[in-house]
Design a protein around this motif. Structure first.
Motif, PDB file in Angstrom:
ATOM      1  N   PRO A   1       0.875  -1.260  -0.128  1.00 44.36           N
ATOM      2  CA  PRO A   1       0.071  -0.048  -0.011  1.00 44.36           C
ATOM      3  C   PRO A   1       0.957   1.009  -0.213  1.00 44.36           C
ATOM      4  O   PRO A   1       1.950   1.340   0.578  1.00 44.36           O
TER       5      PRO A   1
ATOM      6  N   HIS B   1      -0.603  10.110  -2.068  1.00 41.43           N
ATOM      7  CA  HIS B   1      -1.316  10.629  -3.034  1.00 41.43           C
ATOM      8  C   HIS B   1      -0.541  11.928  -3.481  1.00 41.43           C
ATOM      9  O   HIS B   1      -0.870  12.480  -4.578  1.00 41.43           O
TER      10      HIS B   1
ATOM     11  N   HIS C   1      -8.941   7.037   5.152  1.00 44.37           N
ATOM     12  CA  HIS C   1     -10.068   6.161   5.244  1.00 44.37           C
ATOM     13  C   HIS C   1      -9.735   4.782   5.187  1.00 44.37           C
ATOM     14  O   HIS C   1     -10.325   3.836   5.714  1.00 44.37           O
ATOM     15  N   THR C   2      -9.050   4.350   4.199  1.00 42.88           N
ATOM     16  CA  THR C   2      -8.648   3.255   3.713  1.00 42.88           C
ATOM     17  C   THR C   2      -7.240   3.279   2.743  1.00 42.88           C
ATOM     18  O   THR C   2      -7.088   4.186   2.205  1.00 42.88           O
TER      19      THR C   2
ATOM     20  N   ILE D   1      -4.386   3.013  -0.202  1.00 38.91           N
ATOM     21  CA  ILE D   1      -4.196   2.965  -1.481  1.00 38.91           C
ATOM     22  C   ILE D   1      -3.407   2.196  -2.106  1.00 38.91           C
ATOM     23  O   ILE D   1      -2.267   1.924  -1.450  1.00 38.91           O
TER      24      ILE D   1
ATOM     25  N   GLN E   1      -4.563   0.637  -8.603  1.00 41.44           N
ATOM     26  CA  GLN E   1      -5.979   1.343  -8.136  1.00 41.44           C
ATOM     27  C   GLN E   1      -5.975   2.734  -8.969  1.00 41.44           C
ATOM     28  O   GLN E   1      -5.251   3.371  -9.256  1.00 41.44           O
TER      29      GLN E   1
ATOM     30  N   ILE F   1      -7.178   6.132  -9.029  1.00 44.52           N
ATOM     31  CA  ILE F   1      -7.335   7.012  -7.994  1.00 44.52           C
ATOM     32  C   ILE F   1      -7.788   8.451  -8.734  1.00 44.52           C
ATOM     33  O   ILE F   1      -7.416   8.850  -9.783  1.00 44.52           O
TER      34      ILE F   1
ATOM     35  N   THR G   1     -10.284   9.296  -4.054  1.00 43.03           N
ATOM     36  CA  THR G   1     -10.793   7.845  -4.159  1.00 43.03           C
ATOM     37  C   THR G   1      -9.958   6.928  -4.644  1.00 43.03           C
ATOM     38  O   THR G   1      -9.053   7.175  -5.422  1.00 43.03           O
ATOM     39  N   ALA G   2     -10.118   5.672  -4.269  1.00 40.77           N
ATOM     40  CA  ALA G   2      -9.264   4.742  -4.737  1.00 40.77           C
ATOM     41  C   ALA G   2     -10.327   3.702  -5.342  1.00 40.77           C
ATOM     42  O   ALA G   2     -10.944   2.909  -4.623  1.00 40.77           O
TER      43      ALA G   2
ATOM     44  N   THR H   1     -13.795   4.200  -3.967  1.00 38.65           N
ATOM     45  CA  THR H   1     -14.083   4.293  -2.473  1.00 38.65           C
ATOM     46  C   THR H   1     -13.058   5.462  -1.745  1.00 38.65           C
ATOM     47  O   THR H   1     -11.984   5.655  -2.096  1.00 38.65           O
TER      48      THR H   1
ATOM     49  N   ALA I   1     -10.677   7.435  -0.081  1.00 38.39           N
ATOM     50  CA  ALA I   1      -9.435   6.625   0.700  1.00 38.39           C
ATOM     51  C   ALA I   1      -8.862   7.742   1.610  1.00 38.39           C
ATOM     52  O   ALA I   1      -8.289   7.502   2.673  1.00 38.39           O
ATOM     53  N   THR I   2      -8.803   8.919   1.085  1.00 35.95           N
ATOM     54  CA  THR I   2      -8.115  10.213   1.962  1.00 35.95           C
ATOM     55  C   THR I   2      -8.864  11.476   1.668  1.00 35.95           C
ATOM     56  O   THR I   2      -9.375  11.763   0.709  1.00 35.95           O
TER      57      THR I   2
END
Length: 285
Positions: free
Chosen positions: A41, A47, A91-92, A94, A98, A100, A129-130, A133, A135-136
């Motif tokens: 990850p 990002h 949040h999740t 990356i 993926q 993004i 988003t990734a 979803t 992500a940050t």
């Protein structure tokens, strides 16, 4: 002729897309002095490697190397720009490969008067988003100020003298970013701000004593130091504020301590003991 109102820019949004790049993530790891895993990850601030504010044609750059104002960013009538801080929620993770996407919204514009004269703070909200979803969430504050007069000739000075490592912290790590590290970080993030690589410009035009160490680079070094000393902790929030600049070849003490369960105070301390960056990390153990 209609006068431009910078507050008309509040609420504007822009979206850009990319693919999470494991090779870039591995190069960041190399910059931080550790082995990079292209399948792992992304670092929580990964990002920043994919979305650059300066990713515009050469004709659209200002004299300082940044993207000229008046496009997406408001035409603030103050020439000097610095990264004032960020407030990030993770949040999740990356993952490399993926899709993004970053949607940026100009949340607010605030004009103030400080000790150096007029200031203008522009707050941006980046939602990354990734694969669709979230992500940050990255709330980023930029500060603009007037140009300070520069004495005749270069304002260049040697690096400030090292200071002893501070006491009263749970851990301390000392680093010394040099010109090569600054160059690599600028290249990795496609940051063309001239204060980080153009010595005549930064000393003779902007009046700094030497090349300025990127605020986000110092913030990355600080978070990496925390994660290295807390390998089992899952970082959920990271908030930092830039207090004073740091310059190439200066020793920086990165320090941290737990203030309550899951909450840690971090600082990047400049020579002389002055706080350059103050930060807070929140973890889920």
């Amino acid at each position: 002729m209609t006068e431009t109102n910078i507050y008309d820019w509040v609420g504007r949004t822009a979206t850009v897309s990319a693919t999470a790049d494991g090779e870039r993530a591995a190069r960041l790891a190399t910059l931080l002095g550790r082995d990079g895993d292209r399948a792992a990850p992304l670092f929580p601030l990964g990002h920043w490697l994919h979305f650059s504010e300066d990713d515009v044609p050469m004709s659209e750059l200002g004299t300082d190397g940044h993207a000229a104002l008046g496009g997406f960013m408001p035409p603030v009538p103050l020439p000097r720009r610095m990264w004032a801080g960020s407030d990030l929620t993770f949040h999740t993770p990356i993952l490399p490969g993926q899709a993004i996407e970053r949607t940026t919204t100009i949340e607010s514009i605030t004009e103030k008067t400080g000790s150096t004269g007029p200031l203008c703070f522009v707050k941006l909200r980046h939602e990354i988003t990734a694969d669709g979803t979230l992500a940050t969430t990255d709330r980023h504050t930029i500060v603009y100020r007037e140009a300070n007069p520069v004495p005749d000739g270069s304002a260049a000075k040697p690096p400030r003298t090292d200071s002893p490592a501070p006491e009263g912290w749970d851990w301390v790590r000392s680093v010394r970013p040099n010109e090569v590290m600054l160059f690599r970080y600028s290249a990795l993030t496609f940051n063309s701000h001239r204060i980080h690589y153009d010595h005549p410009y930064v000393t003779e035009v902007e009046g700094y004593p030497g090349l300025v160490t990127h605020g986000p680079l110092t913030a990355t070094l600080l978070l990496d130091a925390f994660m290295s000393t807390h390998p089992e902790a899952a970082v959920t929030k990271y908030r930092f504020t830039a207090k004073s600049p740091l310059f190439a070849n200066e020793q920086i003490h990165l320090v941290g301590r737990e203030t309550e369960p899951g909450v840690h105070e971090l600082q990047a301390i400049a020579p002389g003991g002055r706080t350059a960056i103050a930060a807070t990390v929140t973890t889920k153990n």
